[in-house]
Design a protein around this motif. Structure first.
Motif, PDB file in Angstrom:
ATOM      1  N   HIS A 130       0.778  -1.234   0.000  1.00  0.00           N
ATOM      2  CA  HIS A 130       0.000   0.000   0.000  1.00  0.00           C
ATOM      3  C   HIS A 130       0.818   1.297   0.000  1.00  0.00           C
ATOM      4  CE1 HIS A 130      -2.622  -3.245   1.242  1.00  0.00           C
ATOM      5  NE2 HIS A 130      -3.672  -2.477   1.002  1.00  0.00           N
ATOM      6  N   LYS A 131       1.966   1.292   0.710  1.00  0.00           N
ATOM      7  CA  LYS A 131       2.761   2.538   0.812  1.00  0.00           C
ATOM      8  C   LYS A 131       3.356   2.967  -0.533  1.00  0.00           C
ATOM      9  CE  LYS A 131       4.435   3.478   5.419  1.00  0.00           C
ATOM     10  NZ  LYS A 131       3.799   2.406   6.207  1.00  0.00           N
ATOM     11  N   ALA A 132       3.450   1.995  -1.464  1.00  0.00           N
ATOM     12  CA  ALA A 132       4.093   2.291  -2.746  1.00  0.00           C
ATOM     13  C   ALA A 132       3.207   3.131  -3.676  1.00  0.00           C
ATOM     14  CB  ALA A 132       4.453   0.979  -3.442  1.00  0.00           C
ATOM     15  N   ALA A 133       1.931   3.265  -3.305  1.00  0.00           N
ATOM     16  CA  ALA A 133       0.984   3.907  -4.235  1.00  0.00           C
ATOM     17  C   ALA A 133       1.013   5.433  -4.139  1.00  0.00           C
ATOM     18  CB  ALA A 133      -0.429   3.400  -3.937  1.00  0.00           C
ATOM     19  N   GLU A 212     -16.283  -5.879 -10.673  1.00  0.00           N
ATOM     20  CA  GLU A 212     -16.207  -4.716  -9.773  1.00  0.00           C
ATOM     21  C   GLU A 212     -15.718  -3.482 -10.533  1.00  0.00           C
ATOM     22  OE1 GLU A 212     -15.390  -6.987  -5.520  1.00  0.00           O
ATOM     23  OE2 GLU A 212     -13.753  -5.932  -6.492  1.00  0.00           O
ATOM     24  N   LEU A 213     -14.767  -3.701 -11.411  1.00  0.00           N
ATOM     25  CA  LEU A 213     -14.266  -2.578 -12.217  1.00  0.00           C
ATOM     26  C   LEU A 213     -15.383  -2.000 -13.080  1.00  0.00           C
ATOM     27  CD1 LEU A 213     -12.001  -0.753 -13.244  1.00  0.00           C
ATOM     28  CD2 LEU A 213     -11.314  -2.581 -14.804  1.00  0.00           C
ATOM     29  N   ALA A 214     -16.252  -2.860 -13.578  1.00  0.00           N
ATOM     30  CA  ALA A 214     -17.383  -2.369 -14.385  1.00  0.00           C
ATOM     31  C   ALA A 214     -18.198  -1.368 -13.555  1.00  0.00           C
ATOM     32  CB  ALA A 214     -18.254  -3.536 -14.829  1.00  0.00           C
ATOM     33  N   GLY A 215     -18.374  -1.663 -12.267  1.00  0.00           N
ATOM     34  CA  GLY A 215     -19.113  -0.745 -11.391  1.00  0.00           C
ATOM     35  C   GLY A 215     -18.403   0.593 -11.244  1.00  0.00           C
ATOM     36  N   THR A 216     -17.085   0.552 -11.087  1.00  0.00           N
ATOM     37  CA  THR A 216     -16.311   1.809 -10.964  1.00  0.00           C
ATOM     38  C   THR A 216     -16.399   2.609 -12.266  1.00  0.00           C
ATOM     39  OG1 THR A 216     -14.825   0.840  -9.342  1.00  0.00           O
ATOM     40  CG2 THR A 216     -13.966   2.714 -10.584  1.00  0.00           C
ATOM     41  N   LEU A 217     -16.275   1.922 -13.383  1.00  0.00           N
ATOM     42  CA  LEU A 217     -16.349   2.627 -14.682  1.00  0.00           C
ATOM     43  C   LEU A 217     -17.736   3.249 -14.875  1.00  0.00           C
ATOM     44  CD1 LEU A 217     -14.424   0.085 -16.968  1.00  0.00           C
ATOM     45  CD2 LEU A 217     -13.587   2.276 -16.078  1.00  0.00           C
ATOM     46  N   GLY A 231     -16.916  10.028  -3.001  1.00  0.00           N
ATOM     47  CA  GLY A 231     -17.974   9.018  -2.900  1.00  0.00           C
ATOM     48  C   GLY A 231     -17.439   7.606  -2.677  1.00  0.00           C
ATOM     49  N   ILE A 232     -18.208   6.635  -3.231  1.00  0.00           N
ATOM     50  CA  ILE A 232     -17.937   5.226  -2.905  1.00  0.00           C
ATOM     51  C   ILE A 232     -16.500   4.800  -3.244  1.00  0.00           C
ATOM     52  CG2 ILE A 232     -18.594   2.830  -3.445  1.00  0.00           C
ATOM     53  CD1 ILE A 232     -21.326   3.902  -4.300  1.00  0.00           C
ATOM     54  N   VAL A 233     -16.041   5.139  -4.470  1.00  0.00           N
ATOM     55  CA  VAL A 233     -14.725   4.645  -4.888  1.00  0.00           C
ATOM     56  C   VAL A 233     -13.622   5.252  -4.014  1.00  0.00           C
ATOM     57  CG1 VAL A 233     -13.081   4.489  -6.797  1.00  0.00           C
ATOM     58  CG2 VAL A 233     -15.518   4.225  -7.252  1.00  0.00           C
ATOM     59  N   ALA A 234     -13.726   6.558  -3.749  1.00  0.00           N
ATOM     60  CA  ALA A 234     -12.722   7.199  -2.876  1.00  0.00           C
ATOM     61  C   ALA A 234     -12.721   6.527  -1.503  1.00  0.00           C
ATOM     62  CB  ALA A 234     -13.018   8.692  -2.757  1.00  0.00           C
ATOM     63  N   ASP A 235     -13.902   6.247  -0.986  1.00  0.00           N
ATOM     64  CA  ASP A 235     -13.985   5.557   0.321  1.00  0.00           C
ATOM     65  C   ASP A 235     -13.317   4.178   0.246  1.00  0.00           C
ATOM     66  OD1 ASP A 235     -15.335   7.659   1.400  1.00  0.00           O
ATOM     67  OD2 ASP A 235     -17.335   6.752   1.205  1.00  0.00           O
ATOM     68  N   GLN A 236     -13.561   3.488  -0.872  1.00  0.00           N
ATOM     69  CA  GLN A 236     -12.960   2.144  -1.004  1.00  0.00           C
ATOM     70  C   GLN A 236     -11.433   2.231  -1.066  1.00  0.00           C
ATOM     71  OE1 GLN A 236     -15.374   1.300  -4.421  1.00  0.00           O
ATOM     72  NE2 GLN A 236     -16.527  -0.325  -3.392  1.00  0.00           N
ATOM     73  N   ILE A 237     -10.922   3.246  -1.766  1.00  0.00           N
ATOM     74  CA  ILE A 237      -9.456   3.393  -1.844  1.00  0.00           C
ATOM     75  C   ILE A 237      -8.890   3.660  -0.445  1.00  0.00           C
ATOM     76  CG2 ILE A 237      -7.555   4.824  -2.732  1.00  0.00           C
ATOM     77  CD1 ILE A 237      -9.255   5.328  -5.256  1.00  0.00           C
ATOM     78  N   VAL A 238      -9.537   4.570   0.282  1.00  0.00           N
ATOM     79  CA  VAL A 238      -9.014   4.938   1.612  1.00  0.00           C
ATOM     80  C   VAL A 238      -9.128   3.759   2.580  1.00  0.00           C
ATOM     81  CG1 VAL A 238      -9.379   6.467   3.593  1.00  0.00           C
ATOM     82  CG2 VAL A 238      -9.347   7.394   1.267  1.00  0.00           C
ATOM     83  N   VAL A 404      -1.772  -4.113  -5.075  1.00  0.00           N
ATOM     84  CA  VAL A 404      -2.959  -3.937  -4.233  1.00  0.00           C
ATOM     85  C   VAL A 404      -4.160  -3.733  -5.148  1.00  0.00           C
ATOM     86  CG1 VAL A 404      -4.142  -2.437  -2.584  1.00  0.00           C
ATOM     87  CG2 VAL A 404      -1.700  -2.934  -2.306  1.00  0.00           C
ATOM     88  N   TYR A 405      -5.165  -4.577  -4.995  1.00  0.00           N
ATOM     89  CA  TYR A 405      -6.376  -4.516  -5.796  1.00  0.00           C
ATOM     90  C   TYR A 405      -7.453  -3.929  -4.892  1.00  0.00           C
ATOM     91  CZ  TYR A 405      -9.669  -6.282  -9.309  1.00  0.00           C
ATOM     92  OH  TYR A 405     -10.606  -6.408 -10.300  1.00  0.00           O
ATOM     93  N   VAL A 406      -7.945  -2.746  -5.225  1.00  0.00           N
ATOM     94  CA  VAL A 406      -8.843  -2.051  -4.290  1.00  0.00           C
ATOM     95  C   VAL A 406     -10.126  -2.854  -4.120  1.00  0.00           C
ATOM     96  CG1 VAL A 406     -10.099   0.072  -3.802  1.00  0.00           C
ATOM     97  CG2 VAL A 406      -7.889   0.168  -4.980  1.00  0.00           C
ATOM     98  N   ASP A 407     -10.333  -3.296  -2.906  1.00  0.00           N
ATOM     99  CA  ASP A 407     -11.448  -4.178  -2.604  1.00  0.00           C
ATOM    100  C   ASP A 407     -12.767  -3.480  -2.926  1.00  0.00           C
ATOM    101  OD1 ASP A 407     -12.426  -6.548  -1.729  1.00  0.00           O
ATOM    102  OD2 ASP A 407     -12.516  -5.960   0.383  1.00  0.00           O
ATOM    103  N   GLY A 408     -13.593  -4.122  -3.706  1.00  0.00           N
ATOM    104  CA  GLY A 408     -14.903  -3.554  -4.045  1.00  0.00           C
ATOM    105  C   GLY A 408     -14.870  -2.690  -5.289  1.00  0.00           C
ATOM    106  N   ALA A 409     -13.742  -2.002  -5.519  1.00  0.00           N
ATOM    107  CA  ALA A 409     -13.670  -1.077  -6.661  1.00  0.00           C
ATOM    108  C   ALA A 409     -13.045  -1.751  -7.883  1.00  0.00           C
ATOM    109  CB  ALA A 409     -12.886   0.170  -6.288  1.00  0.00           C
ATOM    110  N   GLY A 410     -12.293  -2.838  -7.662  1.00  0.00           N
ATOM    111  CA  GLY A 410     -11.890  -3.669  -8.785  1.00  0.00           C
ATOM    112  C   GLY A 410     -10.751  -3.187  -9.643  1.00  0.00           C
ATOM    113  N   PHE A 411      -9.769  -2.517  -9.071  1.00  0.00           N
ATOM    114  CA  PHE A 411      -8.615  -2.139  -9.899  1.00  0.00           C
ATOM    115  C   PHE A 411      -7.325  -2.133  -9.072  1.00  0.00           C
ATOM    116  CE2 PHE A 411     -10.601   1.767  -8.369  1.00  0.00           C
ATOM    117  CZ  PHE A 411      -9.543   2.447  -7.811  1.00  0.00           C
TER     118      PHE A 411
END
Ligand code: DON
Length: 567
Positions: A130-133, A212-217, A231-238, A404-411
């Motif tokens: 995670h720290k590498a991102a 999941e990526l389809a949902g983010t797109l 919103g949702i994707v930002a929350d998932q990343i954090v 790291v594959y963002v859980d729920g957001a799919g990328f």
């Protein structure tokens, strides 16, 4: 309408994948031709999606949006929403511009964040996890380009990517190999239940879905940048960051903004070369190299002869030493671009080159380096029916970024923090070293080598070029331009040609494994050079405007799944 036609050409695309991608043997030198439009990208499906947009009257920017998001689905090792990149364009009337959507260090990043208490680099901390991102820039950048120049609806442009992510697509052999190679990393970072981890090895033709990526797109399609940065994707990343000690915050995401920058412009033997300014080192280094090579009669010296390779290596040694010292994010460091592009400076810089003897890199400047792993990025080139040209290079840095594959957001998230200099004089994964100019500072952009480039001749568009390859990007673009200008090759021939690479430190020449000319290598060794082999250098996706006004694509199908097509 695009959506209806899509299923047809996805089906066709799946067939094409296994047949037409090798649309000519390495010895057949003419690439695909088009009367008025061309797309070259890392995968047949992303190329065909971009081309379909052009067929339906969209411009190069519309096609870039569709191609970019398609690459996030069909080429997830490098195509992305969790990474960053650079876009360069030339409008039909000759107006040029560039957009910097490079990732930024999170606000909580600090200069020594990858060092232990003794001040030593913590192994792989800037590469995996995670720290590498860095804070992703791709979605903001691609949508900024779209807002400025796009003409079609986001609904139309994202539909093909969303459809592919939802219904899945057949992977290539190269993709199967990649998933298999990264299995242990996937398990280490995302756990044994990660959907890309299987008991049996992945095989060519297996279907992968990115639901999941389809949902983010779809959120990006409906809400624009706030569908990703809020919103949702930002929350998932954090949430993902919090689960693994990462630093990206909601403020980092909502505050991210890509930047218009003036391209770097120079000349090479009567051609105008337009490329990416800092925080990429690509444009400056490319133009320094071209200034240096212009002083030699390269056409007479010959393509890939020991004499030519020796001179290119000596130029590269000096230019990469300059890169290490002087280049970084211009918003945080006073990059001496004018000095580096001053012909008088470069004349002096290259004056110590001898034709019959290599220079010792330690005499150019000190440093100790080694390259750790091979890596991925992706480039695409587009020319539309109106005459506009776009060159875009984007990256997650390593294959699948920090894994790291963002859980729920799919990328996947990038590991671009490794492009900073974590410690002066200590190399990153490309063997590149740096100092203050590229030290980690909160919100700063890390130095890049990405080199999207456009070439003009007599006021007209001539070439659109770019490639992945980390530090080898600059030298791949350099050699491909010379192949066309100095060695009179067509686009596909220029792309197919064997490439070499050197970069000051480590003091050696990289040669592609497929090289068979032992005599050349022997002569280079006699001049004192150390030779090392690499499977391939770069995966170019380029377009040439030929003398008869047709377009020729040059996609690196001998080195990857790259595919160009025009009409
Ligand atoms: O920005 C850069 O220079 C690197 N992050 C690019 C990485 C890359 O090209 C990896 N590809 N093979």
């Amino acid at each position: 309408m695009l959506r209806n036609r899509l299923s047809l050409f996805i089906a066709i695309g799946t067939i094409i994948l296994s047949s037409c991608q090798k649309n000519s043997s390495p010895t057949s030198v003419i690439g695909p031709l088009g009367d008025s439009a061309m797309v070259a990208s890392a995968h047949p499906l992303s190329t065909q999606i971009g081309l379909q947009v052009l067929r339906e009257g969209g411009n190069a920017f519309d096609a870039a949006v569709a191609t970019h998001f398609a690459l996030a689905v069909v080429y997830p090792r490098a195509g992305n929403v969790g990474g960053g990149g650079f876009a360069l364009y030339r409008m039909k009337d000759g107006e040029i511009g560039s957009l910097d959507f490079r990732e930024k260090a999170p606000a909580r990043a600090s200069r020594d964040m990858f060092l232990d208490e003794q001040g030593n680099i913590v192994d792989r901390l800037s590469i995996i996890g995670h720290k590498a991102a860095g804070v992703p820039g791709s979605v903001d950048g691609i949508l900024k380009l779209y807002d400025q120049f796009g003409t079609k609806s986001l609904r139309e442009l994202l539909a093909p990517a969303i459809d592919l992510a939802t219904s899945g697509y057949a992977i290539t052999q190269d993709q199967a190999d990649e998933y298999n190679a990264k299995r242990d990393d996937f398990i280490q970072v995302n756990g044994p239940d990660f959907f890309l981890v299987k008991n049996e090895p992945w095989q060519e033709g297996d279907t992968v879905k990115y639901t999941e990526l389809a949902g983010t797109l779809a959120l990006i399609r409906d809400q624009g940048r706030s569908g990703f940065y809020e919103g949702i994707v930002a929350d998932q990343i954090v949430k993902e960051m919090e689960s693994g000690g990462g630093l990206i915050s909601l403020d980092d995401l909502s505050g991210y903004s890509s930047k218009w920058r003036d391209p770097i412009v120079g000349n090479y033997r009567g051609y105008k070369v337009i490329s990416m300014p800092p925080p990429s080192s690509g444009g400056v280094a490319l133009l320094q190299l071209l200034q240096g090579s212009e002083k030699y009669d390269i056409p007479a010296m010959g393509h890939n002869t020991p004499e030519t390779i020796h001179i290119l290596t000596e130029l590269e040694r000096r230019v990469y030493a300059d890169r290490a010292t002087h280049l970084g994010d211009p918003d945080y460091y006073d990059v001496p671009v004018q000095m580096l592009l001053d012909p008088a400076y470069n004349k002096k810089r290259f004056s110590t080159i001898q034709k019959d003897k290599k220079t010792d890199s330690q005499d150019v400047k000190e440093g100790e380096v080694d390259i750790i792993e091979s890596v991925q990025t992706t480039h695409f080139s587009i020319v539309d029916t109106y005459g506009n040209a776009v060159a875009i290079t984007t990256t997650l840095n390593s294959y699948f970024g920090c894994k790291v594959y963002v859980d729920g957001a799919g990328f996947f998230l990038n590991n671009e923090m490794d492009d900073f200099s974590s410690k002066p004089g200590v190399p990153n994964q490309f063997g590149l070293i740096g100092d203050d100019a590229n030290a980690i500072v909160p919100n700063k952009r890390m130095l890049s080598s990405m080199t999207p480039t456009i070439v003009e001749k007599d006021g007209n568009l001539k070439m659109v070029l770019g490639t992945p390859g980390g530090s080898t990007i600059i030298t791949s673009v350099f050699q491909t331009i010379m192949n066309v200008v100095d060695h009179e090759m067509g686009m596909q021939e220029a792309v197919n040609a064997n490439r070499t690479h050197s970069q000051w430190l480590p003091d050696r020449i990289l040669i592609e494994e497929r090289w068979t000319d032992g005599e050349t290598i022997k002569k280079l060794e006699q001049l004192g050079h150390v030779i090392e082999y690499r499977k391939a250098l770069g995966k170019m996706d380029c377009i040439l405007l030929r003398a008869d006004s047709t377009l020729e694509g040059g996609a690196d199908y001998t080195r990857g799944d790259n595919y160009a097509e025009g009409f």
